[in-house]
Design a protein around this motif. Structure first.
Motif, PDB file in Angstrom:
ATOM      1  N   THR A   5     -17.113  97.086  -2.468  1.00  0.00           N
ATOM      2  CA  THR A   5     -17.754  95.954  -3.125  1.00  0.00           C
ATOM      3  C   THR A   5     -17.631  96.153  -4.639  1.00  0.00           C
ATOM      4  O   THR A   5     -17.341  97.254  -5.120  1.00  0.00           O
ATOM      5  N   ASP A  97     -24.771 101.679   3.287  1.00  0.00           N
ATOM      6  CA  ASP A  97     -25.271 100.469   2.626  1.00  0.00           C
ATOM      7  C   ASP A  97     -26.771 100.347   2.891  1.00  0.00           C
ATOM      8  O   ASP A  97     -27.209 100.419   4.047  1.00  0.00           O
ATOM      9  N   THR A  99     -28.557  97.877   2.983  1.00  0.00           N
ATOM     10  CA  THR A  99     -28.955  96.719   3.786  1.00  0.00           C
ATOM     11  C   THR A  99     -28.751  96.946   5.283  1.00  0.00           C
ATOM     12  O   THR A  99     -29.197  96.142   6.086  1.00  0.00           O
ATOM     13  N   SER A 100     -28.078  98.042   5.642  1.00  0.00           N
ATOM     14  CA  SER A 100     -27.756  98.200   7.074  1.00  0.00           C
ATOM     15  C   SER A 100     -27.837  99.636   7.596  1.00  0.00           C
ATOM     16  O   SER A 100     -27.539  99.867   8.764  1.00  0.00           O
ATOM     17  N   LEU A 121     -26.618  92.069  -6.361  1.00  0.00           N
ATOM     18  CA  LEU A 121     -25.956  91.155  -5.429  1.00  0.00           C
ATOM     19  C   LEU A 121     -24.471  91.022  -5.727  1.00  0.00           C
ATOM     20  O   LEU A 121     -24.072  90.849  -6.878  1.00  0.00           O
ATOM     21  N   ASP A 125     -23.712  87.402  -1.449  1.00  0.00           N
ATOM     22  CA  ASP A 125     -25.005  87.967  -1.048  1.00  0.00           C
ATOM     23  C   ASP A 125     -26.110  86.934  -1.260  1.00  0.00           C
ATOM     24  O   ASP A 125     -26.163  86.259  -2.291  1.00  0.00           O
ATOM     25  N   ASP A 126     -27.002  86.852  -0.307  1.00  0.00           N
ATOM     26  CA  ASP A 126     -28.099  85.900  -0.352  1.00  0.00           C
ATOM     27  C   ASP A 126     -29.268  86.521  -1.138  1.00  0.00           C
ATOM     28  O   ASP A 126     -29.715  87.621  -0.811  1.00  0.00           O
ATOM     29  N   GLN A 130     -30.654  89.695   0.973  1.00  0.00           N
ATOM     30  CA  GLN A 130     -30.282  91.063   0.595  1.00  0.00           C
ATOM     31  C   GLN A 130     -31.519  91.951   0.425  1.00  0.00           C
ATOM     32  O   GLN A 130     -31.621  92.993   1.067  1.00  0.00           O
ATOM     33  N   ILE A 134     -32.965  95.159   2.975  1.00  0.00           N
ATOM     34  CA  ILE A 134     -33.277  96.527   2.510  1.00  0.00           C
ATOM     35  C   ILE A 134     -34.701  96.894   2.921  1.00  0.00           C
ATOM     36  O   ILE A 134     -34.964  97.999   3.418  1.00  0.00           O
ATOM     37  N   THR A 178     -31.456  84.866 -10.347  1.00  0.00           N
ATOM     38  CA  THR A 178     -30.422  85.881 -10.588  1.00  0.00           C
ATOM     39  C   THR A 178     -29.739  85.607 -11.926  1.00  0.00           C
ATOM     40  O   THR A 178     -29.657  84.459 -12.364  1.00  0.00           O
ATOM     41  N   ARG A 197     -30.836  90.457  -9.568  1.00  0.00           N
ATOM     42  CA  ARG A 197     -31.927  89.583  -9.112  1.00  0.00           C
ATOM     43  C   ARG A 197     -33.226  90.043  -9.742  1.00  0.00           C
ATOM     44  O   ARG A 197     -33.559  91.232  -9.719  1.00  0.00           O
TER      45      ARG A 197
END
Ligand SMILES: C[S@@+](CC[C@H](N)C(=O)[O-])C[C@H]1O[C@@H](n2cnc3c(N)ncnc32)[C@H](O)[C@@H]1O
Length: 250
Positions: A5, A97, A99-100, A121, A125-126, A130, A134, A178, A197
């Motif tokens: 990313t 990551d 987020t996951s 972000l 990414d929302d 996001q 997390i 953002t 953000r």
């Protein structure tokens, strides 16, 4: 292989110089604060999400805590590994990551500092999804009643420094709260927009609550100036102290 990313690429490149940033210079005092606010006792396990070069993780390990650091950037983790070796402490590092990730164990406390991954972000990414993802991963990684501490970008300050002209130029998006990141050098391979953000306290309380985390306090959290004091509208970051619900089944 998964494409890097834009944030990963940026931090991979920035890693050798990261600790030259002035906002990294207060680590010992920050760790004193963390131990007190999180109520850490010797030997407690701590998860550091978006651990970067491991400055908090290593300092916590020096004080007898069992620390796991998760970060997306191999470059940042390489610096972390070297620093831990030089300090003579064991820290478990995981490239993953925020987020996951799933570590298959639960911790006595968690930290996510200087944003960690929260609200950094990438393209697509929302702005709600996001940080929510997390928080759900952190909640899953905490023992019942365990605390976590986050420092996140202050949405009030973001609003106050932008103008309607910035909205027109897409530098600031008031819907997602953002702003376009001005980090340099801009990554090339990962591509896409990099946005940061901001958050306001009511929203943080709601986001944390939705993920199963109760907000205990929101304080001033700008790196180098943490304190149990009200949020200043113009400061860079704010701090959230929260805890997971107790297990009532036993
Ligand atoms: C500003 S640094 C903060 C590092 C450290 N917590 C500190 O206080 O010095 C942000 C870190 O978050 C990591 N990061 C960004 N997005 C991430 C993601 N989605 N998952 C895991 N780590 C991420 C970056 O690689 C970087 O190391």
């Amino acid at each position: 292989m998964k494409t890097r990313t834009a944030w990963q690429e940026f931090f991979d490149g920035h890693a050798p110089n990261y600790l030259q940033n002035c906002f990294t210079k207060n680590t010992v005092a920050e760790v004193d604060f963390l131990i007190d606010a999180l109520g850490l006792r010797a030997g407690d396990s701590v998860l550091d999400v978006g651990c970067g070069t491991g400055r908090h993780a290593i300092q916590l390990a020096r004080r007898g805590h069992r620390v796991t650091g998760v970060d997306l950037s191999a470059g940042m983790l390489e610096q972390a590994q070297r620093a831990a070796q030089a300090a003579g402490v064991e820290v478990r590092w995981r490239q993953d990551d925020a987020t996951s990730f799933a570590l298959g164990e639960q911790f006595d406390a968690a930290i996510c500092l200087c944003e960690g991954a929260f609200g950094l972000l990438g393209q697509g990414d929302d702005p709600l999804g996001q940080p929510s993802a997390i928080l759900r991963r952190v909640e899953a990684a905490l023992k019942p009643s365990a605390k976590c501490l986050f420092t996140v970008l202050n949405g009030f300050a973001m609003v106050r420094r932008h103008s309607n002209a910035d909205v027109t130029k897409n530098l600031f998006d008031p819907l997602g709260l953002t702003e376009l990141s001005d980090v340099q050098p801009r990554p090339v391979a990962g591509g896409g927009e990099m946005r940061e953000r901001g958050f306001v306290p009511t929203e943080l309380t709601f986001l944390f609550r939705t993920a199963g985390l109760q907000v205990l306090n929101i304080w001033g959290g700008t790196a180098g100036n943490w304190g149990r004091r009200p949020v200043d509208l113009d400061e860079m970051e704010i701090m959230v102290l929260a805890c997971k619900a107790p297990d009532l089944s036993t």
